[in-house]
Write an enzyme that holds these catalytic residues in place. Structure first.
Site, short mmCIF file in Angstrom:
data_model
loop_
_atom_site.label_atom_id
_atom_site.label_comp_id
_atom_site.label_asym_id
_atom_site.label_seq_id
_atom_site.Cartn_x
_atom_site.Cartn_y
_atom_site.Cartn_z
N CYS A 72 0.84 -1.21 0.00
CA CYS A 72 0.00 0.00 0.00
C CYS A 72 0.87 1.26 0.00
O CYS A 72 1.80 1.39 0.81
CB CYS A 72 -0.90 -0.01 1.23
SG CYS A 72 -1.92 1.46 1.40
N CYS A 81 -4.15 -0.81 8.35
CA CYS A 81 -3.22 -1.93 8.57
C CYS A 81 -2.06 -1.51 9.46
O CYS A 81 -1.66 -0.35 9.47
CB CYS A 81 -2.67 -2.42 7.24
SG CYS A 81 -3.92 -3.06 6.09
N CYS A 159 -7.43 0.22 -1.82
CA CYS A 159 -7.10 -0.44 -0.56
C CYS A 159 -6.96 -1.93 -0.83
O CYS A 159 -7.88 -2.56 -1.36
CB CYS A 159 -8.18 -0.19 0.48
SG CYS A 159 -7.89 -1.08 2.03
N TYR A 321 -24.70 -14.01 22.90
CA TYR A 321 -24.24 -12.96 21.97
C TYR A 321 -24.33 -13.49 20.53
O TYR A 321 -23.38 -13.43 19.76
CB TYR A 321 -22.81 -12.52 22.27
CG TYR A 321 -22.51 -12.26 23.72
CD1 TYR A 321 -22.84 -11.05 24.31
CD2 TYR A 321 -21.88 -13.23 24.51
CE1 TYR A 321 -22.55 -10.80 25.66
CE2 TYR A 321 -21.60 -12.99 25.85
CZ TYR A 321 -21.93 -11.78 26.42
OH TYR A 321 -21.65 -11.54 27.74
N GLU A 342 -29.39 -12.41 22.22
CA GLU A 342 -28.71 -11.20 21.72
C GLU A 342 -29.49 -9.98 22.19
O GLU A 342 -30.73 -9.97 22.15
CB GLU A 342 -28.65 -11.24 20.19
CG GLU A 342 -28.20 -9.97 19.51
CD GLU A 342 -26.80 -9.56 19.90
OE1 GLU A 342 -26.63 -8.41 20.34
OE2 GLU A 342 -25.88 -10.40 19.79
N CYS A 417 -12.77 -12.07 20.15
CA CYS A 417 -12.11 -11.13 19.24
C CYS A 417 -11.05 -10.32 19.96
O CYS A 417 -10.46 -9.41 19.36
CB CYS A 417 -13.14 -10.20 18.58
SG CYS A 417 -14.08 -9.19 19.75
#
Length: 461
Positions: A72, A81, A159, A321, A342, A417
């Site tokens: 990039c 990034c 991108c 979730y 949820e 995550c």
């Protein structure tokens, strides 16, 4: 003591959680963005805190064998990034070590098996959704990404981690805005003038979504008010130039907020939704829908979650979730019954529609906080043999972990995550009698420091 504005020659001994190089000056940590483990670098100290400092990379004296030239052209300025300067092999190794480090330092778990991170064959052009802020600089329209830790927009033409249609859409909208004298939204002006700010014909963001398996494309224009001239011309330009175009939507967000999307969506052309697949299941995706941005790696992640669940067809499963029900549908293939929970009501409505359209009859979806709904289910006599949790970045609420621990399912599958909150929650679950047996990191976001992880826990009792 490390001195601000002084130059140092330093050896990079490890990488931090964001992928920055870490050096030591008499044991005092210095974080250097863009440096790689094993390198000798010249650094200027730019900030000194009580327990660590930040340095700016001035020169690479001895280069790592894993250093790569970023593909990039705006990599050093863009806030997207952070690892393009590293080989992909080393990126995967960094993510594996990061998960291991969080389990040991935060969760106090020393003997958990952490498998090597599962990467992509081609770690480029993998994102099926892009959100591009729109601004102006010297009367020129800027469409791109925010610089790190700021709202300064770095103008972008292409991108390499987004799909190609997003690049084309950005240039079409840039041309269309100039041709129709349409201005970009100015958040500073809105903040200063409040209700007196001119919000007509102002573009805030562009969102482009693509169904990777179907090829269907949705373009969303986020505007500061309903008033937007030249809509017909925009639709015509997009129809003529964007392959697979299925939907053009105007989203109205008139609030002075950092939230990208408003609540009102106006379909200018085509369908309200596009369709895509994860594995054998198809999903309808609206502008406001949550959908994993890397469909190939999502299938890998969910496949591992299903494997860890160890279902035989006789189990009741809680999916905390659950979002729009993506994991729930995977689990329903081999479970007797799945309860998805949820807090976001529209997501539950989408989950019900997704289940119906895919012919799933053994999944039930409930609106509410998992920390409250699941204890209520248990009090009502509904027990789970397996619990799957896929919490937001902040991890699971303690009330939920305590309720799960008291219920005593045979297995818990934790999809995370954020390795930091994963380590914390696995430590809590260990105190409740659950042992982390195996951890599998999955690279959902190549060239960034983020990593998804799925973990199998079994009852010690």
């Amino acid at each position: 003591m490390v001195e601000k504005n002084k130059d140092y020659i330093l050896d990079i001994v490890s990488l931090g959680y964001e992928g920055e190089g870490i050096a030591k000056v008499d044991g005092f940590p210095v974080f250097i963005k863009g440096a790689l483990e094993g390198e000798k670098v010249k650094v200027k100290i730019v900030k000194v805190n009580k327990n660590f400092a930040f340095g700016k990379l001035i020169e690479i004296i001895e280069e790592s064998e894993h250093r790569k030239e970023p593909v990039c052209s705006i990599y050093n300025r863009c806030g997207g990034c952070s690892l393009q300067h590293s080989s992909y092999e080393k990126q995967l190794d960094f993510k594996t070590k990061r998960v291991e480090d969080c389990l040991v330092k935060i969760g106090k778990l020393k003997d958990v098996k952490v498998n090597p991170t599962l990467g992509m064959e081609n770690p480029y052009r993998y994102r099926n959704k892009v959100q591009l802020p729109v601004g102006e600089n010297n009367k020129e329209i800027n469409i791109g990404f925010y610089a790190p830790r700021s709202h300064d927009i770095i103008d972008m033409k292409t991108c390499h981690i987004q799909h190609e249609e997003a690049d084309k859409v950005g240039e079409i909208i840039r041309y269309w805005m100039k041709n129709n004298n349409i201005k970009a939204y100015d958040e500073k002006e809105h903040l200063e003038k409040k209700n007196k700010a001119d919000l007509k014909n102002r573009v805030r963001h562009i969102m482009v979504r693509k169904g990777y398996k179907t090829g269907e494309v949705m373009v969303v224009m986020v505007t500061a008010s309903r008033e937007l001239k030249g809509k017909e011309e925009l639709v015509a330009l997009l129809k003529e130039n964007i392959k697979g175009l299925k939907s053009v939507v105007q989203n109205v967000n008139s609030k002075n907020t950092n939230v990208v999307l408003g609540e009102e969506c106006i379909t200018l052309w085509g369908s309200d939704t596009i369709k895509d697949y994860i594995g054998e299941f198809h999903f309808n995706i609206s502008p406001l829908s949550f959908f994993q941005v890397n469909p190939d790696q999502t299938e890998v992640l969910y496949g591992k979650a299903l494997e860890y669940a160890g279902l035989t067809g006789e189990e009741t499963v809680f999916d905390a979730y659950c979002g729009t029900g993506t994991i729930s549908l995977f689990l329903s293939k081999k479970a007797k019954k799945v309860y998805g929970v949820e807090i976001v009501a529209p997501a539950i409505e989408n989950a019900k529609i997704n289940a119906k359209e895919n012919g799933i009859e053994n999944a039930e979806f409930i609106v509410g906080e998992a920390e409250k709904v699941i204890p209520d289910l248990i009090r009502d006599g509904v027990y789970a043999d397996v619990v799957v949790v896929d919490p937001p970045r902040k991890g699971c609420g303690v009330e939920l972990l305590e309720a799960i621990g008291k219920m005593g399912p045979k297995r818990i599958v934790y999809v995370s995550c954020d390795p930091s909150t994963l380590g914390r929650d696995l430590g809590i679950l260990k105190e409740m009698g659950y042992e982390a047996k195996e951890v599998q990191p999955v690279d959902m976001f190549p060239h960034t420091s983020h990593v998804e992880t799925v973990c199998l826990l079994t009852s010690i009792k």
